[in-house]
Design a protein around this motif. Structure first.
Motif, short mmCIF file in Angstrom:
data_model
loop_
_atom_site.label_atom_id
_atom_site.label_comp_id
_atom_site.label_asym_id
_atom_site.label_seq_id
_atom_site.Cartn_x
_atom_site.Cartn_y
_atom_site.Cartn_z
N SER A 28 37.33 58.13 -66.64
CA SER A 28 37.45 59.40 -67.23
C SER A 28 38.14 60.33 -67.55
O SER A 28 38.42 60.87 -68.46
N ALA A 29 39.20 59.66 -66.87
CA ALA A 29 41.23 60.76 -66.83
C ALA A 29 41.76 59.48 -67.20
O ALA A 29 42.34 58.81 -66.03
N PRO A 30 41.82 58.85 -68.77
CA PRO A 30 42.37 58.41 -68.81
C PRO A 30 44.10 58.57 -68.72
O PRO A 30 44.53 59.99 -67.97
N ALA A 31 44.66 57.74 -68.88
CA ALA A 31 46.59 58.13 -68.25
C ALA A 31 46.95 58.73 -69.67
O ALA A 31 47.35 57.69 -70.78
N SER A 32 47.33 59.97 -69.62
CA SER A 32 47.64 60.59 -70.62
C SER A 32 48.54 61.28 -69.92
O SER A 32 48.39 62.03 -68.70
N LYS A 33 48.97 62.62 -70.06
CA LYS A 33 49.41 63.95 -69.90
C LYS A 33 48.65 64.75 -69.36
O LYS A 33 47.44 65.27 -69.54
N THR A 34 48.60 65.35 -68.47
CA THR A 34 47.96 66.57 -66.73
C THR A 34 47.88 67.82 -67.83
O THR A 34 48.89 68.23 -68.57
N LYS A 35 46.66 68.13 -68.49
CA LYS A 35 46.48 69.59 -69.10
C LYS A 35 46.99 69.52 -68.09
O LYS A 35 46.88 70.33 -66.98
N VAL A 36 47.71 71.58 -69.04
CA VAL A 36 47.58 72.32 -67.74
C VAL A 36 47.07 73.45 -67.86
O VAL A 36 46.00 73.94 -68.48
N GLU A 37 46.82 73.74 -66.98
CA GLU A 37 45.91 74.90 -66.81
C GLU A 37 45.71 76.28 -67.46
O GLU A 37 47.55 76.57 -67.36
N SER A 38 44.43 76.63 -68.16
CA SER A 38 45.29 78.05 -68.43
C SER A 38 43.86 78.33 -68.08
O SER A 38 42.68 78.45 -67.74
N ARG A 39 44.24 79.98 -68.61
CA ARG A 39 43.08 81.32 -68.53
C ARG A 39 42.00 80.46 -68.86
O ARG A 39 40.76 80.45 -68.57
N ALA A 40 42.25 80.43 -70.57
CA ALA A 40 40.61 80.17 -71.30
C ALA A 40 39.85 78.75 -70.69
O ALA A 40 38.12 78.59 -70.22
N ARG A 41 40.48 77.61 -69.93
CA ARG A 41 39.71 76.63 -69.28
C ARG A 41 39.32 76.57 -67.90
O ARG A 41 38.10 76.42 -67.71
N ARG A 42 40.09 78.13 -67.40
CA ARG A 42 39.02 77.75 -65.95
C ARG A 42 38.06 78.87 -66.60
O ARG A 42 37.16 78.88 -65.65
N ALA A 43 38.35 79.87 -67.37
CA ALA A 43 37.03 80.97 -67.62
C ALA A 43 35.78 80.33 -68.43
O ALA A 43 34.50 79.68 -68.00
N ILE A 44 36.24 78.79 -69.04
CA ILE A 44 34.86 77.43 -69.26
C ILE A 44 34.50 77.05 -68.34
O ILE A 44 33.27 76.88 -68.14
N GLU A 45 35.42 76.43 -67.76
CA GLU A 45 34.51 75.69 -66.20
C GLU A 45 33.49 76.16 -65.49
O GLU A 45 33.13 76.11 -65.00
N LYS A 46 34.27 77.87 -65.41
CA LYS A 46 33.99 78.66 -64.21
C LYS A 46 32.61 79.22 -64.36
O LYS A 46 31.38 79.15 -63.91
N HIS A 47 32.63 78.96 -66.19
CA HIS A 47 30.72 79.90 -66.27
C HIS A 47 30.27 78.70 -67.37
O HIS A 47 29.97 77.79 -68.09
N LYS A 48 28.56 78.47 -66.06
CA LYS A 48 28.06 77.89 -66.49
C LYS A 48 27.38 78.07 -67.52
O LYS A 48 27.37 76.59 -68.15
N SER A 49 27.45 79.83 -68.65
CA SER A 49 26.31 79.20 -69.53
C SER A 49 27.60 78.92 -70.66
O SER A 49 26.79 78.41 -71.77
N SER A 50 28.69 78.52 -70.93
CA SER A 50 29.39 77.96 -71.71
C SER A 50 29.31 76.72 -72.17
O SER A 50 29.20 76.53 -72.99
N HIS A 51 28.81 76.15 -70.94
CA HIS A 51 29.07 75.37 -70.60
C HIS A 51 27.08 74.07 -71.92
O HIS A 51 27.09 73.65 -72.74
N TYR A 52 26.56 75.14 -71.23
CA TYR A 52 25.02 75.24 -72.27
C TYR A 52 25.55 75.39 -73.53
O TYR A 52 24.84 74.69 -74.43
N LEU A 53 26.06 76.47 -73.61
CA LEU A 53 26.48 77.03 -75.37
C LEU A 53 26.77 75.93 -75.67
O LEU A 53 26.21 75.35 -77.56
#
Length: 793
Positions: free
Chosen positions: A122-147
């Motif tokens: 699932s995690a192919p050999a590529s550059k590790t994604k930089v943790e950002s505020r947008a990514r943290r917010a989207i991963e945290k809120h389940k409603s964004s996953h449903y959206l």
């Protein structure tokens, strides 16, 4: 940062030769760009005649056509969106799969052990994604996953709706032109004006709709030949069509109104907006049809390559269509008071003979124009099916080299029936055009929203860049959406009916699948349960191999423990097989199978996890059982010395598929005749209907075995214990094979909400009427053991 395709992509772009590129570019004319190329048949024709009030209005409408063609298909799709492919695959679900992998927004339930055994691919050999505020917010809120899931399903529904509406409007517009051409000929040969009028009325009544229906039936019947053959069949028609309409456009620019070239100035759009009126605003819904088919450039990417699609559009499609629309607008601007049917494309063709030619070409081209959306519908449904959002249907891969080329018979005939229903029910190009325009712009808006997230979460651009993309294209598309909504009562409502129908199927199947998986997770038992209970239950082992198909990747599924409780016997070799869909297009063969062992070696119980992407074809292959047996043999040979195995709660799991240095652990021997059969086994979960003797006798018969296995020659490197276990595996295969499946019966708890009851009832109906699991898994019924289970959710 633009992602590079991995080794598992369906196309190897780095090795793509120019010859192959031009070959794909030629095929794309008949598959992808047929829709865009035939749009001139109905763009101006679908504008109500009373909306053309002046020469200035025609100039303004052409200005909108030019800039819409430039902004949406050229800038947005050809130069930006095509770069966001998912290892060579495009479409709404391709964007969603990118977000699932890189922003962790997937909603399919997984237990911890599943995450552990899946993470290697699932995690192919590529550059590790930089943790950002947008990514943290989207991963945290389940409603964004449903959206995001809703957006992906919504976009898929729009593609399917477009696949229904486009064939209807394309073919009906062409057959209407054919009817007018026949009426003109009838007037010339008629003995009197009255006779000519009677013939014209008869043609209007009996020609357009029946003729369109006949073409639609022929078009959908051709789909089983596949993209490759259809592309070569249709591409020459589109080439001739494009050169013809661009030549007619040049003629009208010079001989009707060469001033039309000044209408490319955005000043004319400003004048249109300044003199806003509802009647003129309504016409923008028809102008939107000029970019109908742009979404297919991205949705059909799996059938071609980015380079071929871009070259074809920039070098041929775009200039030819601009010339055609300019010439047609020039003709209308000078003749809008003279001819009643001035908006018909055939009217702008000089000479009666050439008009008849363009009518015949339009009949052929209209059928081609429908191909892009039909192909896109197959692609998006195949992606939905792999990700658990569509009922089981038969998917036929029509190419051995390009995984994205698929044909789905059930969906093909359903699209044909719905298209025929629209033609027969509406019989009006303007009304069908209103629904088509709403489908087009809704799908484009979904792509814009998901693409803006891909820019910031996957390409790791700033939020400012993402916002610029969203606003630049989103505002244009919202403008057209408002124009389409103004025609909601004039046919656009039918798209809502199609949307509700498609979305209900997808949501119900996804919901039911998730609930069944959660039930399996909560009710699974450990391997220790079988080892402890076996002596007390008097469980006996019978010769043969038992394949247990289950969705969980750890523990024993509840239906199998239920089976042992009622019938204490199982085979000397058990293999628990789980299919795991990953949000990637393709999983390389060498990384597809994960093999592990349950319990001690003496039990001879193995687990096989088959990992696949949404474009892979693994379940319908006749040699699937043989592949698993070979993988088990490879696992046994590698188990002692493997250093790269994955850990799971049940022990080590090894990725198999690479050729062994010492040769194969098992040597396959093709077998020519095999027509033995065994009686079907079943267990309804309420009474014991079989004995261990009956299982043994049934297992001794083999169904459709095409390959036998033997051990390789004696090798000092192979340990005696390994060779003994391989011998037991081969002997078990010779004794016969049985397949265990859970036959689920969903039941809703008392007091559940109406929505939950409706979704479960719809899921149950679909589950009973779609392909049965044994058929979908290519399991012979004679060797099938179905265990009934009631799922109360």
């Amino acid at each position: 940062m633009n992602p590079q395709p991995s080794s598992g992509s369906s196309h190897d772009f780095k090795k793509e030769t120019w010859r192959h590129t031009f070959l794909l570019a030629f095929q794309s004319l008949g598959i992808v760009y047929g829709r865009l190329s035939t749009a001139p048949l109905y763009v101006f024709m679908s504008i109500p005649r009373e909306d053309i009030i002046s020469e200035q209005r025609v100039y303004e409408l052409f200005s909108f056509v030019f800039w819409t063609m430039t902004i949406i298909p050229l800038l947005k799709y050809a130069f930006i969106v095509l770069r966001a492919d998912d290892n060579g695959e495009g479409g709404t679900f391709a964007l969603y799969s990118l977000l699932c992998r890189h922003a962790k927004v997937g909603l399919h339930p997984n237990d911890r052990s599943a995450n552990e055994v899946m993470k290697s691919i699932s995690a192919p050999a590529s550059k590790t994604k930089v943790e950002s505020r947008a990514r943290r917010a989207i991963e945290k809120h389940k409603s964004s996953h449903y959206l995001m899931l809703f957006l992906a399903l919504f976009g898929s529904c729009m593609v399917i709706g477009d696949g229904v509406l486009t064939p209807a409007i394309s073919v009906l517009s062409a057959s209407s032109g054919f009817e007018r051409s026949m009426s003109h000929i009838a007037h010339k040969i008629a003995s009197s004006q009255r006779v000519g009028d009677d013939i014209e009325k008869a043609f209007k009544r009996y020609v357009p709709v029946p003729f369109a229906c006949a073409i639609l039936v022929g078009l959908f019947t051709l789909q089983h030949y596949g993209t490759h053959k259809i592309g070569f069949l249709f591409a020459p028609i589109i080439v001739i069509w494009l050169f013809f309409i661009s030549g007619v456009g040049l003629y009208n620019i010079f001989y009707s109104d060469h001033q039309i070239i000044y209408a490319v100035s955005p000043v004319y759009m400003y004048r249109f907006m300044r003199n806003f009126d509802h009647q003129g605003w309504r016409s923008l819904g028809s102008i939107l049809l000029s970019v109908a088919g742009s979404e297919a450039m991205f949705a059909d990417l799996g059938h071609f390559s980015k380079k071929s699609l871009k070259i074809t559009f920039v070098c041929l499609i775009y200039p030819a269509l601009i010339l055609c629309y300019a010439g047609q607008a020039a003709f209308i601007s000078k003749n809008w008071r003279v001819f009643e049917d001035v908006t018909y494309l055939s009217e702008s063709v000089p000479g009666a003979f050439l008009r008849h030619i363009v009518v015949l070409l339009s009949l052929l081209a209209s059928a081609v124009g429908s191909q892009a959306t039909i192909t896109a519908s197959f692609s998006v449904i195949n992606q939905c099916l792999a990700l658990g959002c569509f009922p089981r249907v038969k998917v036929i891969h029509t190419s051995d080299t390009m995984n994205g080329r698929v044909y789905i018979p059930d969906v093909n005939w359903l699209l044909m029936i719905l298209s025929l229903g629209i033609v027969i029910a509406f019989q009006d190009i303007a009304r069908i055009g209103n629904a088509t325009g709403l489908a087009i712009i809704s799908g484009m808006l979904v792509t814009t929203c998901l693409m803006s997230l891909v820019i910031t979460l996957y390409w790791e651009k700033s939020l400012f860049v993402s916002a610029c993309f969203l606003l630049s294209f989103g505002l244009v598309e919202i403008m057209y959406l408002s124009a389409c909504m103004s025609n909601f009562h004039k046919g656009a409502w039918y798209l809502v009916v199609l949307f509700v129908f498609s979305m209900t199927i997808m949501l119900s199947w996804h919901y039911g699948t998730m609930k069944k998986y959660e039930f399996d997770l909560q009710n699974k038992v450990s391997m220790e349960w079988i080892t402890v209970m076996s002596p007390g239950l008097g469980v006996s082992r019978v010769p043969g191999i038992g394949f247990i198909y289950t969705d969980i990747v750890s523990g024993i599924p509840a239906f199998f423990s239920h089976f042992i409780t009622n019938l204490p016997a199982y085979h000397q070799v058990l293999i628990f097989v789980s299919f795991k869909s990953l949000p990637v297009p393709c999983v390389p063969q060498k990384q597809r199978y994960l093999i592990g062992r349950l319990g001690a070696k003496d039990y001879k119980v193995y687990r096989c996890i088959v990992r696949y992407g949404y474009c892979d074809n693994i379940r319908d292959t006749d040699d699937f059982e043989d592949q698993i047996i070979r993988c088990i043999g490879e696992f046994i040979a590698l188990e002692e010395n493997d250093l790269e195995s994955l850990t799971s709660p049940e022990g080590r799991m090894i990725v198999v598929g690479n050729p062994m240095l010492d040769g194969n652990a098992l040597v396959p021997i093709p077998e020519m005749n095999s027509n033995l059969a065994s009686p079907r086994l079943s267990n309804n979960g309420t009474q014991r209907t079989l004995s261990s003797d009956s299982i043994e006798s049934a297992s001794a018969l083999v169904t459709r075995r095409k390959v036998r296995f033997m051990l390789p020659p004696e090798s000092p490197r192979m340990q005696v214990s390994v060779r003994a276990e391989l011998r037991e595996l081969v002997d078990a295969r010779e004794s016969g094979t049985a397949y265990f499946l859970g036959q689920s019966h969903l039941k809703v708890r008392d007091g559940s909400s109406f929505l939950k009851r409706f979704l479960i009832m719809t899921y149950v109906f679909l589950d009973k009427n779609c392909r049965e699991p044994p058929v979908a898994l290519n399991i012979p019924h004679a060797a099938l053991v179905e265990v009934g289970m009631v799922y109360t959710i």
